[in-house]
Design a protein around this motif. Structure first.
Motif, PDB file in Angstrom:
ATOM      1  N   PHE A  16       0.818  -1.218   0.000  1.00 59.47           N
ATOM      2  CA  PHE A  16       0.000   0.000   0.000  1.00 59.47           C
ATOM      3  C   PHE A  16       0.851   1.267   0.000  1.00 59.47           C
ATOM      4  O   PHE A  16       0.646   2.173  -0.814  1.00 59.47           O
ATOM      5  N   TRP A  17       1.817   1.360   0.910  1.00 57.93           N
ATOM      6  CA  TRP A  17       2.591   2.594   1.037  1.00 57.93           C
ATOM      7  C   TRP A  17       3.481   2.828  -0.183  1.00 57.93           C
ATOM      8  O   TRP A  17       3.730   3.962  -0.576  1.00 57.93           O
ATOM      9  N   ARG A  18       3.966   1.748  -0.778  1.00 58.76           N
ATOM     10  CA  ARG A  18       4.754   1.904  -1.995  1.00 58.76           C
ATOM     11  C   ARG A  18       3.866   2.408  -3.128  1.00 58.76           C
ATOM     12  O   ARG A  18       4.262   3.262  -3.922  1.00 58.76           O
ATOM     13  N   TYR A  19       2.663   1.855  -3.191  1.00 55.21           N
ATOM     14  CA  TYR A  19       1.684   2.292  -4.192  1.00 55.21           C
ATOM     15  C   TYR A  19       1.377   3.787  -4.029  1.00 55.21           C
ATOM     16  O   TYR A  19       1.384   4.552  -4.991  1.00 55.21           O
ATOM     17  N   VAL A  20       1.120   4.206  -2.780  1.00 52.28           N
ATOM     18  CA  VAL A  20       0.792   5.615  -2.523  1.00 52.28           C
ATOM     19  C   VAL A  20       1.972   6.513  -2.858  1.00 52.28           C
ATOM     20  O   VAL A  20       1.815   7.587  -3.446  1.00 52.28           O
ATOM     21  N   ALA A  21       3.178   6.114  -2.494  1.00 51.47           N
ATOM     22  CA  ALA A  21       4.362   6.928  -2.756  1.00 51.47           C
ATOM     23  C   ALA A  21       4.556   7.151  -4.252  1.00 51.47           C
ATOM     24  O   ALA A  21       4.836   8.273  -4.700  1.00 51.47           O
ATOM     25  N   HIS A  22       4.395   6.089  -5.045  1.00 56.24           N
ATOM     26  CA  HIS A  22       4.531   6.233  -6.487  1.00 56.24           C
ATOM     27  C   HIS A  22       3.440   7.149  -7.050  1.00 56.24           C
ATOM     28  O   HIS A  22       3.702   7.981  -7.929  1.00 56.24           O
ATOM     29  N   GLY A  23       2.222   7.005  -6.550  1.00 55.31           N
ATOM     30  CA  GLY A  23       1.126   7.848  -7.027  1.00 55.31           C
ATOM     31  C   GLY A  23       1.345   9.314  -6.691  1.00 55.31           C
ATOM     32  O   GLY A  23       1.127  10.199  -7.521  1.00 55.31           O
ATOM     33  N   LEU A  24       1.817   9.609  -5.466  1.00 56.44           N
ATOM     34  CA  LEU A  24       2.078  10.987  -5.076  1.00 56.44           C
ATOM     35  C   LEU A  24       3.194  11.601  -5.915  1.00 56.44           C
ATOM     36  O   LEU A  24       3.151  12.793  -6.246  1.00 56.44           O
ATOM     37  N   PHE A  25       4.173  10.797  -6.257  1.00 58.62           N
ATOM     38  CA  PHE A  25       5.270  11.301  -7.083  1.00 58.62           C
ATOM     39  C   PHE A  25       4.750  11.785  -8.434  1.00 58.62           C
ATOM     40  O   PHE A  25       5.068  12.893  -8.884  1.00 58.62           O
ATOM     41  N   TRP A  26       3.937  10.952  -9.102  1.00 53.80           N
ATOM     42  CA  TRP A  26       3.447  11.336 -10.419  1.00 53.80           C
ATOM     43  C   TRP A  26       2.460  12.496 -10.337  1.00 53.80           C
ATOM     44  O   TRP A  26       2.401  13.342 -11.237  1.00 53.80           O
TER      45      TRP A  26
ATOM     46  N   TYR B 170      -4.686  18.839  -4.858  1.00 58.80           N
ATOM     47  CA  TYR B 170      -3.784  17.717  -4.612  1.00 58.80           C
ATOM     48  C   TYR B 170      -4.412  16.732  -3.629  1.00 58.80           C
ATOM     49  O   TYR B 170      -4.324  15.516  -3.798  1.00 58.80           O
ATOM     50  N   LEU B 171      -5.061  17.270  -2.575  1.00 62.16           N
ATOM     51  CA  LEU B 171      -5.740  16.411  -1.603  1.00 62.16           C
ATOM     52  C   LEU B 171      -6.841  15.605  -2.275  1.00 62.16           C
ATOM     53  O   LEU B 171      -7.056  14.429  -1.963  1.00 62.16           O
ATOM     54  N   GLU B 172      -7.514  16.242  -3.224  1.00 62.79           N
ATOM     55  CA  GLU B 172      -8.561  15.553  -3.993  1.00 62.79           C
ATOM     56  C   GLU B 172      -7.979  14.340  -4.716  1.00 62.79           C
ATOM     57  O   GLU B 172      -8.557  13.251  -4.739  1.00 62.79           O
ATOM     58  N   GLY B 173      -6.787  14.527  -5.309  1.00 61.24           N
ATOM     59  CA  GLY B 173      -6.130  13.431  -5.997  1.00 61.24           C
ATOM     60  C   GLY B 173      -5.698  12.324  -5.055  1.00 61.24           C
ATOM     61  O   GLY B 173      -5.756  11.139  -5.400  1.00 61.24           O
ATOM     62  N   VAL B 174      -5.268  12.703  -3.834  1.00 63.75           N
ATOM     63  CA  VAL B 174      -4.849  11.696  -2.853  1.00 63.75           C
ATOM     64  C   VAL B 174      -6.020  10.799  -2.468  1.00 63.75           C
ATOM     65  O   VAL B 174      -5.878   9.575  -2.340  1.00 63.75           O
ATOM     66  N   VAL B 175      -7.197  11.416  -2.280  1.00 59.27           N
ATOM     67  CA  VAL B 175      -8.392  10.636  -1.939  1.00 59.27           C
ATOM     68  C   VAL B 175      -8.689   9.617  -3.043  1.00 59.27           C
ATOM     69  O   VAL B 175      -8.981   8.441  -2.777  1.00 59.27           O
ATOM     70  N   LEU B 176      -8.631  10.074  -4.303  1.00 56.21           N
ATOM     71  CA  LEU B 176      -8.864   9.158  -5.413  1.00 56.21           C
ATOM     72  C   LEU B 176      -7.799   8.062  -5.457  1.00 56.21           C
ATOM     73  O   LEU B 176      -8.102   6.891  -5.710  1.00 56.21           O
ATOM     74  N   LEU B 177      -6.554   8.439  -5.217  1.00 52.83           N
ATOM     75  CA  LEU B 177      -5.452   7.488  -5.268  1.00 52.83           C
ATOM     76  C   LEU B 177      -5.654   6.352  -4.268  1.00 52.83           C
ATOM     77  O   LEU B 177      -5.517   5.175  -4.596  1.00 52.83           O
ATOM     78  N   VAL B 178      -5.995   6.704  -3.028  1.00 51.87           N
ATOM     79  CA  VAL B 178      -6.198   5.689  -1.988  1.00 51.87           C
ATOM     80  C   VAL B 178      -7.407   4.821  -2.323  1.00 51.87           C
ATOM     81  O   VAL B 178      -7.377   3.598  -2.158  1.00 51.87           O
ATOM     82  N   ALA B 179      -8.476   5.453  -2.803  1.00 47.66           N
ATOM     83  CA  ALA B 179      -9.691   4.692  -3.115  1.00 47.66           C
ATOM     84  C   ALA B 179      -9.442   3.688  -4.230  1.00 47.66           C
ATOM     85  O   ALA B 179      -9.927   2.545  -4.176  1.00 47.66           O
ATOM     86  N   PHE B 180      -8.649   4.083  -5.225  1.00 50.59           N
ATOM     87  CA  PHE B 180      -8.417   3.210  -6.372  1.00 50.59           C
ATOM     88  C   PHE B 180      -7.499   2.033  -6.045  1.00 50.59           C
ATOM     89  O   PHE B 180      -7.419   1.083  -6.818  1.00 50.59           O
ATOM     90  N   TYR B 181      -6.809   2.085  -4.910  1.00 46.63           N
ATOM     91  CA  TYR B 181      -5.942   0.968  -4.530  1.00 46.63           C
ATOM     92  C   TYR B 181      -6.760  -0.300  -4.297  1.00 46.63           C
ATOM     93  O   TYR B 181      -6.296  -1.411  -4.540  1.00 46.63           O
ATOM     94  N   PHE B 182      -7.984  -0.115  -3.805  1.00 49.46           N
ATOM     95  CA  PHE B 182      -8.815  -1.257  -3.434  1.00 49.46           C
ATOM     96  C   PHE B 182      -9.692  -1.741  -4.588  1.00 49.46           C
ATOM     97  O   PHE B 182     -10.527  -2.621  -4.407  1.00 49.46           O
TER      98      PHE B 182
END
Length: 411
Positions: free
Chosen positions: A10-20, A310-322
């Protein structure tokens, strides 16, 4: 046997998403200086303005000289410029109706005002802001060439009436101060009218050599409430008929409001395209003044815009992980814009600002595409390994099978 490709932690996924997403945010900052970006922002703003419900302003009322008033032999008889004595009678009728402030959107540079009319029109208890016409554009001369007010009467509260269409040809912005050819800064009519309405006659701003604040000097968005239906209107001819009646003096829609007086007849050539359709200049002024009143502001590029986007994108990023990998890219493309538009809509209607959700959404698309490509590459690699192992197994089985003798017919 090799295991199939697994989803990253999960955290690796989030880190890569935040980078892009951060990469796209940087690109977004660079794109803000381009005309393409401006057109996208304008289209976004126009859509939001068109989506709002039109309600009549409780603060601003418009008295306009209609085509019938202009053609009426008893008023202006189709003559331009408009007769001074008729305009003066209309302004006096507005003043006696008890408004809190009055804005006059007519060119009065050629007026010859006697002492009696001057005293009646410059009452301190009812502040009047007079239009100061702009003769030339800044592009042509480096500054505005401004006309006189009331024939040059000193000490008059006035404001410049000048709007400059953007590259789309629409009037979307106004300025609180404008500069003339000599380098002086003059307040605009909506700016001064909003000031005296909120703080009284003493709040009227004068021209100054000192450069105004950054916010006052730069263009600001007009928060259009809608077309003519957004404000109460009454023709000048109807006002003159009603002004002396007891019922009007006892109760009328002008009392306690900001009243704008302007022209709405064809010969005035005072109609301009806006995001909500063609409007007469006096209605553009009404929308502009309303934008300056408390609760009517429209923030252009707030500091927290990027953070919330950016926060909006983070919410989408976390939701799409599942979401299952095979559906992730499709769901991102379909639901991302819907989510962004909903957040954008609420920010506009509740907070007077619109969020730029495009950078984070594009970042998500890029990240999900890369994540999808990585997963696909892993699957192809695992499939290749599996095919190779199966081939080896089949080859091994073929070697272990005994060779059967060939029997000839007749043996």
């Amino acid at each position: 046997m090799p295991q199939p490709a697994r989803r990253p932690k999960f955290w690796r996924y989030v880190a890569h998403g935040l980078f892009w997403m951060a990469v796209c945010e940087g690109i977004h900052l660079g794109l803000q200086q381009t005309s393409f970006y401006e057109r996208m922002v304008n289209a976004n703003l126009d859509a939001l303005l068109a989506s709002r419900n039109v309600s009549v302003s409780p603060n601003v009322f418009v008295i306009w000289v209609t085509e019938d008033d202009y053609r009426n032999p008893g008023l202006f008889a189709g003559a331009s410029p408009l007769k001074q004595e008729v305009l003066v009678s209309i302004i006096k009728a507005v003043i006696t109706s008890g408004p809190k402030a009055v804005g006059v959107d007519f060119d009065t540079s050629a007026w010859k005002t006697d002492r009696l009319n001057r005293e009646e029109l410059l009452r301190k208890n009812t502040p009047i802001v007079w239009a100061q016409a702009a003769i030339e554009t800044p592009e042509a001369t480096g500054g505005l060439d401004l006309a006189k007010v009331m024939g040059g009467v000193p000490g008059v509260c006035s404001g410049v009436t000048a709007y400059f269409p953007d590259e789309d040809g629409l009037v979307r912005e106004y300025q609180s101060y404008l500069r003339d050819q000599t380098g002086e800064f003059f307040p605009s009519l909506p700016f001064n009218l909003a000031e005296v309405y909120a703080r009284g006659p003493g709040a009227c701003r004068k021209n100054t050599r000192q450069s105004p604040s950054k916010d006052a000097a730069e263009p600001q968005l007009i928060n259009y409430r809608g077309g003519a239906a957004a404000f109460g209107h009454l023709s000048a001819g109807a006002l003159l008929k009603l002004a002396d009646s007891p019922d009007w003096k006892r109760s009328n829609p002008l009392a306690g409001k900001m009243v704008l007086l302007g022209g709405a007849y064809q010969a005035a050539r005072d109609s301009y395209p806006t995001p909500v359709g063609y409007l007469f200049g006096v209605d553009i002024l009404a929308n502009t003044v309303q934008s300056r009143l408390s609760g009517g502001e429209l923030t252009h590029g707030p500091a927290w815009n990027s953070a919330l986007g950016y926060l909006e994108g983070v919410v989408l990023l976390v939701a799409f992980y599942f979401i299952p990998q095979r559906w992730g890219l499709l769901v991102t493309i379909l639901t991302g814009p819907i989510y962004g538009l909903v957040v954008n809509w609420f920010a506009f209607h509740w907070g007077g600002a619109f969020l730029s959700f495009a950078p984070s959404f594009i970042g998500l698309i890029i990240f999900k595409s890369i994540d999808y490509a990585r997963e696909h590459r892993e699957l192809v690699r695992e499939n290749g390994r599996l095919t190779y192992e199966l081939g080896k197994l089949r080859a091994g089985k073929a070697e272990e099978e005994p060779v059967r003798p060939m029997l000839r017919r007749g043996d």
